[in-house]
Design a protein around this motif. Structure first.
Motif, PDB file in Angstrom:
ATOM      1  N   VAL A 128       0.859  -1.175   0.000  1.00 25.69           N
ATOM      2  CA  VAL A 128       0.000   0.000   0.000  1.00 25.69           C
ATOM      3  C   VAL A 128       0.896   1.227   0.000  1.00 25.69           C
ATOM      4  O   VAL A 128       2.004   1.220   0.563  1.00 25.69           O
ATOM      5  CB  VAL A 128      -0.943   0.005   1.228  1.00 25.69           C
ATOM      6  N   SER A 129       0.424   2.304  -0.600  1.00 17.26           N
ATOM      7  CA  SER A 129       1.212   3.521  -0.710  1.00 17.26           C
ATOM      8  C   SER A 129       1.539   4.104   0.660  1.00 17.26           C
ATOM      9  O   SER A 129       0.706   4.124   1.573  1.00 17.26           O
ATOM     10  CB  SER A 129       0.454   4.555  -1.551  1.00 17.26           C
ATOM     11  N   GLU A 166       2.087   7.272   1.201  1.00 18.38           N
ATOM     12  CA  GLU A 166       1.430   8.568   1.331  1.00 18.38           C
ATOM     13  C   GLU A 166       0.047   8.444   1.952  1.00 18.38           C
ATOM     14  O   GLU A 166      -0.335   9.233   2.824  1.00 18.38           O
ATOM     15  CB  GLU A 166       1.341   9.248  -0.038  1.00 18.38           C
ATOM     16  N   GLU A 167      -0.705   7.462   1.523  1.00 16.91           N
ATOM     17  CA  GLU A 167      -2.035   7.258   2.100  1.00 16.91           C
ATOM     18  C   GLU A 167      -1.945   6.911   3.578  1.00 16.91           C
ATOM     19  O   GLU A 167      -2.746   7.387   4.396  1.00 16.91           O
ATOM     20  CB  GLU A 167      -2.762   6.162   1.324  1.00 16.91           C
ATOM     21  N   GLN A 168      -0.985   6.089   3.942  1.00 13.51           N
ATOM     22  CA  GLN A 168      -0.814   5.749   5.346  1.00 13.51           C
ATOM     23  C   GLN A 168      -0.342   6.948   6.159  1.00 13.51           C
ATOM     24  O   GLN A 168      -0.758   7.128   7.316  1.00 13.51           O
ATOM     25  CB  GLN A 168       0.174   4.581   5.475  1.00 13.51           C
ATOM     26  N   ARG A 225      -1.088  10.070   5.644  1.00 10.28           N
ATOM     27  CA  ARG A 225      -2.218  10.968   5.853  1.00 10.28           C
ATOM     28  C   ARG A 225      -3.085  10.515   7.026  1.00 10.28           C
ATOM     29  O   ARG A 225      -3.562  11.342   7.817  1.00 10.28           O
ATOM     30  CB  ARG A 225      -3.051  11.063   4.570  1.00 10.28           C
ATOM     31  N   LYS A 226      -3.273   9.213   7.155  1.00 10.41           N
ATOM     32  CA  LYS A 226      -4.050   8.716   8.293  1.00 10.41           C
ATOM     33  C   LYS A 226      -3.313   8.941   9.613  1.00 10.41           C
ATOM     34  O   LYS A 226      -3.929   9.297  10.624  1.00 10.41           O
ATOM     35  CB  LYS A 226      -4.345   7.228   8.106  1.00 10.41           C
TER      36      LYS A 226
END
Length: 522
Positions: A110-111, A113-115, A117-118
């Motif tokens: 999984v990217s 960047e997405e992690q 942000r969370k």
């Protein structure tokens, strides 16, 4: 006993009732109260007994008070595989429907960047695999000083996958005042060392003896030969003869065999799919989701699916290969017979697997019955001896074939490489004639010159190193590295005529000067 007596909050009880559960399992009844008391817990139970809900439900109750801060999660759950981490996230989503908690899943595939942000928004529950968690921590995107509860799920699987050093690194980043929960189905000595190191006066909840199998799972051994084709035929026969088979998980030891067995079942008209660690995360989740929804009947998998996957309605488990570790057998057959259901598991055994079967029976403390003829020690020895004899036969066949052929017909590779023929005398003559009339030397003027000594010397040395085995090339003329000989090397050398006695004074400069001097004096 009911869930109301365990001390869970009203929001959690409402979600459990909506999910259709009324009675807790023994591991849940024993682990939830000490977790709510903020004690360290060591939970040991068979697979399929509800260990995940044993820490999810009390954690939801404890997290109702407090608020998450940016990049500082409140709780941390470590899982050995991506599938288990995603499954725990589903449990939090199901039972935390009445809570407003932020969840983050840190797994590979999984990217980043997405992690990130969370994590920046603040996380109440952080579910991660050790490798990806350390990646975020080393990048400075994650702070672990605010962890209140640490859960290490499937601790024995962490040991098998080599995550123990990573867990030790992670625990050093956590505050010492945390609450630690360990859950596992088996308890090796190395895990006991971690328990003694990271848990403080834990409440030990042991529902069943470690490494034991459920009584509601029927087990059987099936004999087969070592030939992979025979093993696949045996597997198809077991599938056809199995009664009340709705779906099945088929375990293989190697990832390559997972694909081979899955394609073999598809070619024979069976609805099968593959699952192993080399697949990308999206494909793995799609394969599991299809198996859960019964759009996929047979799931051929490696041990990545052997731990903790909660698929309640699996009717059969087939072991295409005998697992290398006896503990893996306990986890594999735990995929069936979950939550009080009945299940069936059968394992294909070759003569070479007899010792591994003995280790499994020693671990679980009982003998597994055979379906049909059993594999004996004599068959095991004959199989190993047969393989040796067959290989020896192949060597004898090769030897016979080489003796039937003459030596000249098959020179060795080393001699073939060094047997470059030197240019013959006729080739030299042809090369000389091709130089044209300018470089052509008349044969009548002088005999052909001998080869230069400096060119012949290194050629002789090469002969002694390369092709000197039983073959002499001293009589062959060799003129350097190539067959081309320049024409000027073949031109005869004209000898100078001998000087006459009367001309000595003319050739000698000193005598000439003396003669001219005498003449001047005269």
């Amino acid at each position: 006993m009911s869930f109301e007596t365990l001390g869970l909050s009203e929001k959690v009880l409402s979600a459990v009732t909506a999910a259709g559960y009324t009675q807790p399992t023994p591991i849940q009844a024993g682990a939830i109260p000490p977790v709510l008391e903020r004690r360290d817990v060591l939970g040991l139970a068979q697979t399929g007994t509800g260990k995940t809900a044993s820490f999810v439900l009390p954690m939801l109750t404890l997290l109702e008070k407090g608020r998450a801060r940016a990049r500082m999660p409140r709780t941390l759950i470590l899982e050995p595989t991506r599938e288990l981490a995603a499954q725990v996230e589903e449990n939090f989503t199901r039972y935390g429907v009445n809570h407003k908690l932020n969840l983050a899943l840190l797994i590979g595939g999984v990217s980043f960047e997405e992690q990130n942000r969370k994590l920046a928004r603040g996380v109440d529950v952080l579910i991660a695999t050790p490798g990806r968690l350390l990646d975020h921590s080393e990048r400075g995107k994650l702070l672990l000083q605010g962890i209140e509860i640490l859960v290490i799920d499937e601790a024995d699987r962490m040991l098998d996958m080599g995550f123990i050093p990573d867990i030790e690194r992670i625990c050093k980043l956590l505050p010492p005042s945390r609450q630690t929960l360990f859950f596992s189905a088996t308890m090796p000595k190395e895990i006991q060392h971690l328990v003694d190191k990271f848990l403080s006066n834990p409440a030990r909840v042991e529902v069943a003896p470690p490494s034991s199998t459920a009584e509601n799972v029927a087990q059987a051994l099936v004999a087969s030969s070592d030939d992979p084709k025979d093993k696949r035929a045996t597997l198809r026969r077991l599938i056809e003869e199995s009664e009340e088979l709705t779906n099945a998980i088929i375990f293989c030891n190697r990832k390559r065999d997972v694909g081979v067995v899955a394609r073999s079942l598809e070619r024979h008209g069976l609805n099968a799919g593959a699952l192993h660690g080399d697949m990308d995360q999206r494909s793995r989740m799609q394969m599991l989701e299809g198996f859960r929804k019964n759009t996929l009947t047979y799931l051929v998998a490696s041990d990545v699916a052997a731990r903790g996957l909660d698929i309640p309605a699996v009717s059969h488990v087939f072991n295409f290969d005998v697992p290398h570790s006896p503990e893996d057998y306990v986890h594999r057959i735990g995929r069936t017979g979950r939550a009080g259901r009945t299940g069936t598991t059968k394992m294909i055994v070759t003569p070479a697997d007899k010792r591994a079967v003995d280790n499994i029976e020693k671990l679980i403390g009982k003998e597994i019955p055979w379906e049909g003829d059993a594999v004996s020690e004599e068959d095991s020895g004959a199989s190993r001896g047969g393989r040796r004899r067959s290989s020896g036969g192949r060597r004898g066949k090769d030897t016979a074939e080489t003796t039937d052929k003459p030596e000249e017909a098959k020179p060795s590779s080393r001699r073939r490489k060094s047997s470059k023929p030197a240019p013959a005398e006729t080739e030299v003559e042809v090369a000389t004639e091709q130089q044209g009339p300018v470089t052509q030397a008349p044969v009548s003027q002088a005999p052909a010159p001998a080869a230069p000594a400096q060119a012949a010397a290194p050629a002789k040395g090469r002969n002694s190193q390369r092709g000197g085995r039983g073959r002499s090339r001293e009589k062959e003329p060799v003129f350097g590295e190539s067959e081309f000989v320049p024409a000027f090397l073949l031109r005869p050398v004209r000898p100078s005529p001998a000087p006459a006695a009367d001309n000595i004074a003319d050739d000698d400069g000193d005598d000439a000067e003396t003669a001219s001097g005498d003449a001047l004096v005269d």
